[in-house]
Design a protein around this motif. Structure first.
Motif, PDB file in Angstrom:
ATOM      1  N   TYR A  26       0.858  -1.181   0.000  1.00  0.00           N
ATOM      2  CA  TYR A  26       0.000   0.000   0.000  1.00  0.00           C
ATOM      3  C   TYR A  26       0.890   1.226   0.000  1.00  0.00           C
ATOM      4  O   TYR A  26       1.689   1.431   0.908  1.00  0.00           O
ATOM      5  CB  TYR A  26      -0.910  -0.009   1.220  1.00  0.00           C
ATOM      6  N   ASN A  34      -2.367   1.302  -9.528  1.00  0.00           N
ATOM      7  CA  ASN A  34      -2.316  -0.116  -9.876  1.00  0.00           C
ATOM      8  C   ASN A  34      -2.159  -0.244 -11.382  1.00  0.00           C
ATOM      9  O   ASN A  34      -2.221   0.743 -12.119  1.00  0.00           O
ATOM     10  CB  ASN A  34      -3.576  -0.855  -9.400  1.00  0.00           C
ATOM     11  N   GLN A  59      -0.574   3.964 -12.054  1.00  0.00           N
ATOM     12  CA  GLN A  59       0.352   4.402 -11.015  1.00  0.00           C
ATOM     13  C   GLN A  59       0.895   5.786 -11.386  1.00  0.00           C
ATOM     14  O   GLN A  59       1.301   6.028 -12.518  1.00  0.00           O
ATOM     15  CB  GLN A  59       1.501   3.410 -10.874  1.00  0.00           C
ATOM     16  N   TYR A 177       4.966  -7.368  -8.593  1.00  0.00           N
ATOM     17  CA  TYR A 177       3.524  -7.227  -8.772  1.00  0.00           C
ATOM     18  C   TYR A 177       2.788  -8.497  -8.351  1.00  0.00           C
ATOM     19  O   TYR A 177       3.236  -9.609  -8.631  1.00  0.00           O
ATOM     20  CB  TYR A 177       3.185  -6.906 -10.229  1.00  0.00           C
ATOM     21  N   THR A 208      -6.430  -6.879 -11.659  1.00  0.00           N
ATOM     22  CA  THR A 208      -5.743  -5.744 -11.041  1.00  0.00           C
ATOM     23  C   THR A 208      -4.447  -6.210 -10.409  1.00  0.00           C
ATOM     24  O   THR A 208      -4.443  -7.150  -9.607  1.00  0.00           O
ATOM     25  CB  THR A 208      -6.626  -5.078  -9.980  1.00  0.00           C
ATOM     26  N   THR A 210      -1.032  -5.015  -8.207  1.00  0.00           N
ATOM     27  CA  THR A 210      -0.481  -3.996  -7.323  1.00  0.00           C
ATOM     28  C   THR A 210       0.977  -4.321  -7.004  1.00  0.00           C
ATOM     29  O   THR A 210       1.397  -5.477  -7.015  1.00  0.00           O
ATOM     30  CB  THR A 210      -1.272  -3.901  -6.018  1.00  0.00           C
ATOM     31  N   TYR A 211       1.733  -3.277  -6.701  1.00  0.00           N
ATOM     32  CA  TYR A 211       3.183  -3.389  -6.538  1.00  0.00           C
ATOM     33  C   TYR A 211       3.572  -3.411  -5.067  1.00  0.00           C
ATOM     34  O   TYR A 211       3.003  -2.691  -4.244  1.00  0.00           O
ATOM     35  CB  TYR A 211       3.866  -2.210  -7.225  1.00  0.00           C
TER      36      TYR A 211
END
Length: 438
Positions: A26, A34, A59, A177, A208, A210-211
């Motif tokens: 987060y 994302n 992002q 990711y 989706t 996310t990193y």
């Protein structure tokens, strides 16, 4: 025996671990950032469908640099890829059971990469063929997208029976990711080129990704050093900030390995080849408090690349400082305030000017970029005391950099030198006025 005394610390430790493991993925400076992968089925075929896959990078400051993205998934049944436009599978797999028309890829877990620029026109679609390089949304929304088209066979042929792929993976270009399961969403709507006709996909699903910096690398990838005009001390990056020096992890500037042909060509699997330093970071950001004017102050930022293997194309630098809401002028870099998610606008993104300094070259004489910025003082908060003039957080290419300990920041001289600082400040102000009206 009172088991409660022992259970409480264990439960607390687990709770703290869960919080921090979630927080690592987060980003408080870009909480909605994302990469969304959208599959649009455009038509049904005799044994499957034709779909366009679109990757949107939402992002604000994290992009995908060369050698580009790699996308993978697992087919739900025994699907094959008959053909692709704008991308290709890296491994065809075993297609021996097919006679005549051979599929492009028969693997149950295909891995797909973008095509390189310059491929024939009949192999292209819109937003493809950039070598997998995708801009960040904050830098260039028009370039923050990548697409390809594929024809899928041995699949169902209706939106009631088609099975969604699963186990999506995204490398961009390295790890970091984590992708969600595919989820059916309302069908995408498309406008014709003249804007007069609407069409829609037959079926659409989203994934989706996310990193997490913790997943991307076991060590940090950048560090920050400080200096100021009012103190001769240079505060270096912390020792071993990105790992400790050993004979296998770095080379000296006179090493013969640097003469190997192609040593500077980046690949997805290459570990960094670093110059030997006390911090062992690929990137160092130096923040220098340069000048004090009457109503303004000036900062110089230098980014240095210590990696012999990599150029950083379309790099981004993010800094958090309370006075960034009063930036007056930025030289040599593009500056963009980030949409604040707190009560004040204290965070901004810097990046290079296209064809000028948007590529940070590998370690060597050209392996740095520099800029200066002038900020207007806020009379209620501005001070040089207690390290106020230095940033609270610095990120390079979306990864947070290691900062020096606060008690080591350059400090103001004692009162015996106060007159010298006042005189130097006055001289700098006069110089600034002369330049402004020259």
């Amino acid at each position: 025996m009172d088991t409660g005394r022992f259970a409480y610390p264990i439960v607390s430790a687990i709770f703290i671990f869960l919080i921090f493991s979630q927080a690592e993925a987060y980003d408080t400076l870009d909480p909605t950032g994302n990469i969304t992968i959208k599959w649009d089925i455009l038509s049904w075929t005799a044994d499957g469908y034709v779909a366009t896959v679109t990757m949107n990078n939402y992002q604000m400051y994290r992009h995908i640099m060369s050698p580009g993205w790699t996308l993978g998934w697992t087919w739900a049944k025994k699907e094959v890829i008959w053909s692709m436009v704008g991308a290709q599978a890296t491994d065809q797999g075993d297609c021996s059971k097919f006679k005549g028309n051979i599929p492009h890829c028969c693997k149950r877990t295909p891995t797909v990469v973008d095509l390189l620029p310059g491929v024939p026109y009949n192999q292209q679609i819109a937003n493809c063929c950039k070598g997998g390089v995708v801009s960040s949304w904050g830098q260039d929304p028009s370039a923050a997208v990548s697409s390809f088209q594929l024809s899928v066979g041995l699949s169902s042929t209706s939106n009631k029976t088609v099975r969604l792929p699963k186990n999506f993976t995204l490398h961009g270009p390295g790890p970091g990711y984590t992708c969600s399961a595919a989820k059916i969403v309302p069908n995408s709507v498309f406008l014709s080129s003249d804007g007069r006709r609407k069409t829609q996909a037959l079926m659409t699903w989203n994934v989706t990704c996310t990193y997490s910096q913790m997943l991307a690398s076991k060590n940090p990838t950048c560090c920050v050093s400080f200096s100021s005009f009012y103190n001769s001390t240079i505060v270096p990056c912390p020792s071993c900030a990105c790992g400790c020096k050993n004979t296998n992890s770095c080379v000296t500037s006179d090493s013969n390995i640097l003469d190997v042909v192609g040593i500077n060509t980046p690949t997805a699997n290459n570990a960094p080849l670093l110059q030997c330093t006390q911090h062992m970071c690929p990137i160092r950001v130096h923040w220098h408090v340069k000048t004090n004017y009457m109503e303004y102050w000036r900062v110089k930022i230098t980014i240095t690349n210590f990696n012999y293997l990599s150029n950083y194309s379309q790099w981004t630098l993010v800094a958090q400082h309370p006075n960034l809401n009063n930036v007056t002028q930025v030289f040599s870099f593009v500056y963009q305030p980030l949409i604040p998610y707190r009560s004040i606008n204290d965070t901004g993104m810097f990046y290079g000017i296209k064809f000028f300094n948007d590529v940070l070259m590998e370690d060597g004489p050209d392996g740095n970029v520099q800029s200066e910025l002038i900020l207007q003082k806020d009379a209620n908060t501005f001070t040089f005391k207690e390290g106020w003039a230095f940033p609270r957080t610095v990120l390079f290419n979306g990864d947070e950099c290691i900062m020096p300990p606060p008690d080591t920041y350059p400090f103001l001289p004692n009162s015996a030198h106060a007159r010298t600082i006042v005189l130097s400040t006055l001289a700098a102000f006069v110089h600034f006025i002369l330049l402004a009206f020259w």
